[in-house]
Design an enzyme around this catalytic site. Structure first.
Site, PDB file in Angstrom:
ATOM      1  N   HIS A   1       0.833  -1.210   0.000  1.00  0.00           N
ATOM      2  CA  HIS A   1       0.000   0.000   0.000  1.00  0.00           C
ATOM      3  C   HIS A   1       0.874   1.268   0.000  1.00  0.00           C
ATOM      4  CE1 HIS A   1      -2.931  -2.774   2.302  1.00  0.00           C
ATOM      5  NE2 HIS A   1      -3.458  -2.595   1.124  1.00  0.00           N
TER       6      HIS A   1
ATOM      7  N   LYS B   1     -17.500  -6.988   8.167  1.00  0.00           N
ATOM      8  CA  LYS B   1     -16.217  -7.626   7.834  1.00  0.00           C
ATOM      9  C   LYS B   1     -15.346  -7.681   9.088  1.00  0.00           C
ATOM     10  CE  LYS B   1     -13.005  -7.400   3.955  1.00  0.00           C
ATOM     11  NZ  LYS B   1     -12.560  -6.598   2.818  1.00  0.00           N
TER      12      LYS B   1
ATOM     13  N   ARG C   1      -2.154  -6.339  -8.486  1.00  0.00           N
ATOM     14  CA  ARG C   1      -1.049  -7.277  -8.281  1.00  0.00           C
ATOM     15  C   ARG C   1      -1.020  -8.390  -9.302  1.00  0.00           C
ATOM     16  NH1 ARG C   1      -2.892  -7.975  -2.201  1.00  0.00           N
ATOM     17  NH2 ARG C   1      -4.774  -7.458  -3.353  1.00  0.00           N
TER      18      ARG C   1
ATOM     19  N   SER D   1      -2.749  -8.178   2.720  1.00  0.00           N
ATOM     20  CA  SER D   1      -3.035  -8.013   4.149  1.00  0.00           C
ATOM     21  C   SER D   1      -3.480  -9.345   4.757  1.00  0.00           C
ATOM     22  CB  SER D   1      -4.116  -6.948   4.352  1.00  0.00           C
ATOM     23  OG  SER D   1      -3.651  -5.701   3.911  1.00  0.00           O
TER      24      SER D   1
END
Ligand code: ADP
Length: 161
Positions: free
Chosen positions: A17, A41, A90, A128
């Site tokens: 990030h 979440k 990515r 993450s």
């Protein structure tokens, strides 16, 4: 005034990030790191913890502001009068998901443009989710997250155990 918004969970913030942020900064006057606050979440850091930590981490960078938001990204963007979204890519999995989100967001808010940054090969293996898995199994995550964040992650883990 060109305001760009980098939305995400940032649970936790990683070097993946921060690298995107450093590259996006020259493209805007102000960059808002917009932390998604989604009570549904499950998150390792609370959103208030993320706010405090990331505000402190970026305190020297005057162009960066840290905010949290809930609900639709396009509503948040309109509320703060911003029309540029920053996202990182990515791999092809990211691409498929991000393409759908970018096209849908533009349908909902036609002035909006999403700008993508290809992840640097040095950081494209970092997610993450994977960082949290390594952390939970007591692996060394120091190459992947800023030192201050690593310290806070370990403190959180100690409290949870
Ligand atoms: P989200 O839950 O929205 O995917 P994340 O915090 O996981 O939130 O990611 C926010 C953005 O950062 C997404 O665009 C994601 O593709 C990008 N990103 C995450 N990790 C990396 C990385 N290692 N390199 C480049 N971009 C990344």
């Amino acid at each position: 005034m060109k305001t760009a918004v980098y939305p995400g969970s940032f649970d936790p913030l990683t070097y993946g990030h921060t690298h995107i942020i450093q590259r996006a900064l020259p493209c805007c006057d102000k960059l808002i790191l917009a932390i998604i606050d989604n009570p549904q979440k499950k998150s390792f850091f609370s959103h208030t913890q993320k706010l405090d930590l990331y505000k402190a981490y970026f305190s020297k960078e005057k162009k960066i502001e840290i905010l949290t938001f809930s609900g639709l990204l396009v509503d948040f963007m309109q509320k703060i009068d911003a029309s540029i979204v920053i996202r990182g890519l990515r791999n092809t999995v990211d691409f498929e998901y991000e393409k759908q989100m970018a096209v849908m967001n533009k349908k909902l808010y036609p002035q909006l443009e999403t700008i993508f940054f290809m992840a640097d090969p040095e950081y494209d293996i970092i997610s993450s989710t994977l960082i949290k898995e390594i952390l939970n199994l007591h692996g060394d995550i120091s190459p992947f997250v800023p030192t201050e964040i690593n310290i806070a992650l370990k403190e959180n883990l100690d409290h949870k155990q």
